[in-house]
Design a protein around this motif. Structure first.
Motif, PDB file in Angstrom:
ATOM      1  N   GLY A  77      -1.509  10.060  19.841  1.00 19.46           N
ATOM      2  CA  GLY A  77      -0.827   9.213  18.871  1.00 19.46           C
ATOM      3  C   GLY A  77      -0.843   9.852  17.500  1.00 19.46           C
ATOM      4  O   GLY A  77      -1.495  10.875  17.274  1.00 19.46           O
ATOM      5  N   ASP A  78      -0.120   9.245  16.570  1.00 14.80           N
ATOM      6  CA  ASP A  78       0.005   9.773  15.206  1.00 14.80           C
ATOM      7  C   ASP A  78      -0.957   9.032  14.287  1.00 14.80           C
ATOM      8  O   ASP A  78      -0.669   7.934  13.821  1.00 14.80           O
ATOM      9  CB  ASP A  78       1.453   9.620  14.720  1.00 14.80           C
ATOM     10  CG  ASP A  78       1.671  10.264  13.354  1.00 14.80           C
ATOM     11  OD1 ASP A  78       0.706  10.860  12.812  1.00 14.80           O
ATOM     12  OD2 ASP A  78       2.788  10.155  12.831  1.00 14.80           O
ATOM     13  N   ALA A  79      -2.107   9.637  14.035  1.00 21.51           N
ATOM     14  CA  ALA A  79      -3.099   9.018  13.162  1.00 21.51           C
ATOM     15  C   ALA A  79      -2.580   8.847  11.741  1.00 21.51           C
ATOM     16  O   ALA A  79      -2.988   7.922  11.023  1.00 21.51           O
ATOM     17  CB  ALA A  79      -4.379   9.852  13.153  1.00 21.51           C
ATOM     18  N   ASN A  80      -1.660   9.723  11.332  1.00 23.07           N
ATOM     19  CA  ASN A  80      -1.151   9.677   9.957  1.00 23.07           C
ATOM     20  C   ASN A  80      -0.202   8.510   9.710  1.00 23.07           C
ATOM     21  O   ASN A  80       0.153   8.229   8.569  1.00 23.07           O
ATOM     22  CB  ASN A  80      -0.440  10.985   9.622  1.00 23.07           C
ATOM     23  CG  ASN A  80      -1.391  12.172   9.613  1.00 23.07           C
ATOM     24  OD1 ASN A  80      -2.602  12.009   9.722  1.00 23.07           O
ATOM     25  ND2 ASN A  80      -0.842  13.366   9.514  1.00 23.07           N
ATOM     26  N   SER A  81       0.224   7.830  10.769  1.00 22.85           N
ATOM     27  CA  SER A  81       1.126   6.687  10.577  1.00 22.85           C
ATOM     28  C   SER A  81       0.377   5.425  10.151  1.00 22.85           C
ATOM     29  O   SER A  81       0.990   4.478   9.672  1.00 22.85           O
ATOM     30  CB  SER A  81       1.893   6.403  11.877  1.00 22.85           C
ATOM     31  OG  SER A  81       1.017   5.965  12.905  1.00 22.85           O
ATOM     32  N   PHE A  82      -0.951   5.415  10.290  1.00 24.16           N
ATOM     33  CA  PHE A  82      -1.743   4.252   9.892  1.00 24.16           C
ATOM     34  C   PHE A  82      -2.008   4.289   8.395  1.00 24.16           C
ATOM     35  O   PHE A  82      -2.187   5.348   7.809  1.00 24.16           O
ATOM     36  CB  PHE A  82      -3.067   4.223  10.655  1.00 24.16           C
ATOM     37  CG  PHE A  82      -2.921   3.856  12.103  1.00 24.16           C
ATOM     38  CD1 PHE A  82      -3.147   2.562  12.537  1.00 24.16           C
ATOM     39  CD2 PHE A  82      -2.559   4.818  13.045  1.00 24.16           C
ATOM     40  CE1 PHE A  82      -3.019   2.220  13.876  1.00 24.16           C
ATOM     41  CE2 PHE A  82      -2.429   4.491  14.382  1.00 24.16           C
ATOM     42  CZ  PHE A  82      -2.655   3.188  14.804  1.00 24.16           C
ATOM     43  N   LYS A 113       2.402   0.875  16.020  1.00 22.78           N
ATOM     44  CA  LYS A 113       1.586   2.084  15.975  1.00 22.78           C
ATOM     45  C   LYS A 113       0.489   2.004  17.037  1.00 22.78           C
ATOM     46  O   LYS A 113       0.016   0.910  17.356  1.00 22.78           O
ATOM     47  CB  LYS A 113       0.911   2.239  14.607  1.00 22.78           C
ATOM     48  CG  LYS A 113       1.838   2.109  13.418  1.00 22.78           C
ATOM     49  CD  LYS A 113       1.045   1.989  12.128  1.00 22.78           C
ATOM     50  CE  LYS A 113       1.940   1.697  10.950  1.00 22.78           C
ATOM     51  NZ  LYS A 113       1.171   1.500   9.704  1.00 22.78           N
ATOM     52  N   SER A 114       0.079   3.157  17.524  1.00 20.25           N
ATOM     53  CA  SER A 114      -1.066   3.187  18.430  1.00 20.25           C
ATOM     54  C   SER A 114      -1.745   4.545  18.351  1.00 20.25           C
ATOM     55  O   SER A 114      -1.090   5.573  18.114  1.00 20.25           O
ATOM     56  CB  SER A 114      -0.655   2.880  19.866  1.00 20.25           C
ATOM     57  OG  SER A 114       0.110   3.933  20.405  1.00 20.25           O
ATOM     58  N   LEU A 115      -3.046   4.536  18.506  1.00 21.68           N
ATOM     59  CA  LEU A 115      -3.846   5.757  18.581  1.00 21.68           C
ATOM     60  C   LEU A 115      -4.871   5.528  19.686  1.00 21.68           C
ATOM     61  O   LEU A 115      -5.617   4.555  19.649  1.00 21.68           O
ATOM     62  CB  LEU A 115      -4.538   6.046  17.249  1.00 21.68           C
ATOM     63  CG  LEU A 115      -5.327   7.350  17.157  1.00 21.68           C
ATOM     64  CD1 LEU A 115      -4.425   8.555  17.358  1.00 21.68           C
ATOM     65  CD2 LEU A 115      -6.052   7.456  15.813  1.00 21.68           C
ATOM     66  N   ILE A 116      -4.891   6.416  20.662  1.00 19.74           N
ATOM     67  CA  ILE A 116      -5.687   6.236  21.869  1.00 19.74           C
ATOM     68  C   ILE A 116      -6.803   7.270  21.908  1.00 19.74           C
ATOM     69  O   ILE A 116      -6.567   8.461  21.695  1.00 19.74           O
ATOM     70  CB  ILE A 116      -4.809   6.362  23.120  1.00 19.74           C
ATOM     71  CG1 ILE A 116      -3.732   5.278  23.119  1.00 19.74           C
ATOM     72  CG2 ILE A 116      -5.652   6.287  24.396  1.00 19.74           C
ATOM     73  CD1 ILE A 116      -2.675   5.475  24.186  1.00 19.74           C
ATOM     74  N   ALA A 117      -8.006   6.805  22.175  1.00 16.06           N
ATOM     75  CA  ALA A 117      -9.157   7.687  22.365  1.00 16.06           C
ATOM     76  C   ALA A 117      -9.645   7.566  23.796  1.00 16.06           C
ATOM     77  O   ALA A 117      -9.740   6.465  24.340  1.00 16.06           O
ATOM     78  CB  ALA A 117     -10.277   7.330  21.401  1.00 16.06           C
ATOM     79  N   GLU A 118      -9.944   8.700  24.412  1.00 17.28           N
ATOM     80  CA  GLU A 118     -10.400   8.742  25.793  1.00 17.28           C
ATOM     81  C   GLU A 118     -11.700   9.539  25.836  1.00 17.28           C
ATOM     82  O   GLU A 118     -11.809  10.596  25.215  1.00 17.28           O
ATOM     83  CB  GLU A 118      -9.329   9.415  26.645  1.00 17.28           C
ATOM     84  CG  GLU A 118      -9.525   9.357  28.118  1.00 17.28           C
ATOM     85  CD  GLU A 118      -8.320   9.936  28.857  1.00 17.28           C
ATOM     86  OE1 GLU A 118      -8.155   9.618  30.039  1.00 17.28           O
ATOM     87  OE2 GLU A 118      -7.557  10.716  28.239  1.00 17.28           O
ATOM     88  N   ILE A 119     -12.691   9.020  26.556  1.00 12.79           N
ATOM     89  CA  ILE A 119     -14.008   9.636  26.618  1.00 12.79           C
ATOM     90  C   ILE A 119     -14.426   9.792  28.074  1.00 12.79           C
ATOM     91  O   ILE A 119     -14.274   8.869  28.878  1.00 12.79           O
ATOM     92  CB  ILE A 119     -15.072   8.768  25.906  1.00 12.79           C
ATOM     93  CG1 ILE A 119     -14.662   8.446  24.462  1.00 12.79           C
ATOM     94  CG2 ILE A 119     -16.440   9.444  25.950  1.00 12.79           C
ATOM     95  CD1 ILE A 119     -14.784   9.577  23.499  1.00 12.79           C
ATOM     96  N   VAL A 120     -14.962  10.960  28.425  1.00 11.62           N
ATOM     97  CA  VAL A 120     -15.611  11.169  29.718  1.00 11.62           C
ATOM     98  C   VAL A 120     -17.023  11.670  29.435  1.00 11.62           C
ATOM     99  O   VAL A 120     -17.204  12.632  28.683  1.00 11.62           O
ATOM    100  CB  VAL A 120     -14.869  12.199  30.595  1.00 11.62           C
ATOM    101  CG1 VAL A 120     -15.617  12.408  31.916  1.00 11.62           C
ATOM    102  CG2 VAL A 120     -13.437  11.759  30.857  1.00 11.62           C
TER     103      VAL A 120
END
Length: 279
Positions: A77-82, A113-120
């Protein structure tokens, strides 16, 4: 906490609505490393909740404390859009379990807007005082992952991509574009490991240092990072960065690949790939 109570507690504690302020922001938009820190905190809390213990009480068969070892993470996602004052919802859409390879996903959403974080993650324990000697924790069979299962397919793919990146990086003898001296106050977390989100920030700085004109031209849309070890305070982490233009039109796309070595022994402990471009 009983296992049947986990889903109710998960729903109650893993959705929040709030307005963005200075703790969440960088000069350009929402800070991606803040979202990764929050995502991993909730990821690890969710695992501890399933075990019925506080995170600091999680032990393996030997009695050693079990640490959250991040294997891979990504942001999309585009963090700069927030912007400051955006009313956001932070929602864990998938929690980590043995069935999905201990993978979670946390979405930051605002209007349009959306920003997605994924963790393993995997489970680690200390073997002595050095971060370079962290090893796998000795856990009960219920923690084992069936990596051939459909539900664990994405986590397995991320691990496969990481191994491919590590093999390529191990053969690269180029000098680093940028190096970071590891500082205990700046980079270590509460259990004395260099925190994965700190390495995320180092990757971002290394990319900007190596190819500033490309990084500045387009927003960063996707970054995946893979971790293979840790590093001690007082050591130095050196980054090699390479960029390639994947497309000019109609949607420009630049891929920036990087890897990081411990200066003390030359071991690659992290690899990354970032995509900059227009949607």
């Amino acid at each position: 906490m009983k296992f049947q109570d986990v889903d109710k507690a998960f729903a109650a504690h893993h959705t929040d609505q709030f307005r963005l302020g200075m703790p969440h922001m960088s000069a350009k938009g929402v800070r991606q490393s803040w979202l990764l820190r929050e995502a991993c905190h909730r990821h690890w809390t969710s695992i501890a909740m399933q075990m019925g213990v506080n995170p600091s009480e999680f032990r393996d068969k030997s009695g050693a404390r079990v640490l959250a070892s991040v294997v891979a993470c990504s942001t999309r996602g585009d963090a700069n859009s927030f912007r400051e004052d955006d009313l956001c919802t932070l929602y864990m859409v998938e929690r980590p379990t043995a069935k999905n390879g201990w993978r979670s996903q946390l979405d930051l959403r605002a209007e349009g807007k959306s920003l997605i974080a994924e963790i393993v993650t995997s489970f680690a324990r200390r073997n002595g005082q050095k971060n370079a000697t962290i090893e796998a924790a000795d856990l009960e069979d219920c923690f084992d992952v069936d990596r051939t299962a459909e539900t664990a397919r994405r986590a397995s793919l991320m691990r496969t991509l990481g191994k491919r990146d590590r093999d390529r990086a191990a053969a690269d003898t180029s000098p680093p574009h940028l190096s970071f001296d590891i500082d205990a106050d700046a980079h270590l977390n509460g259990v004395g490991l260099v925190y994965f989100a700190s390495i995320h920030d180092m990757v971002a700085r290394a990319e900007t240092n190596a190819v500033p004109e490309l990084v500045a031209a387009y927003p960063m849309r996707n970054r995946r990072l893979h971790f293979f070890g840790n590093i001690d305070a007082g050591d130095t982490l050196g980054f090699v960065v390479r960029a390639s233009v994947q497309a000019f039109s109609p949607t420009p796309s630049v891929v920036v690949q990087s890897h990081a070595r411990r200066a003390s022994d030359g071991v690659v402990i992290a690899c990354g790939e970032s995509i900059y471009g227009l949607e």
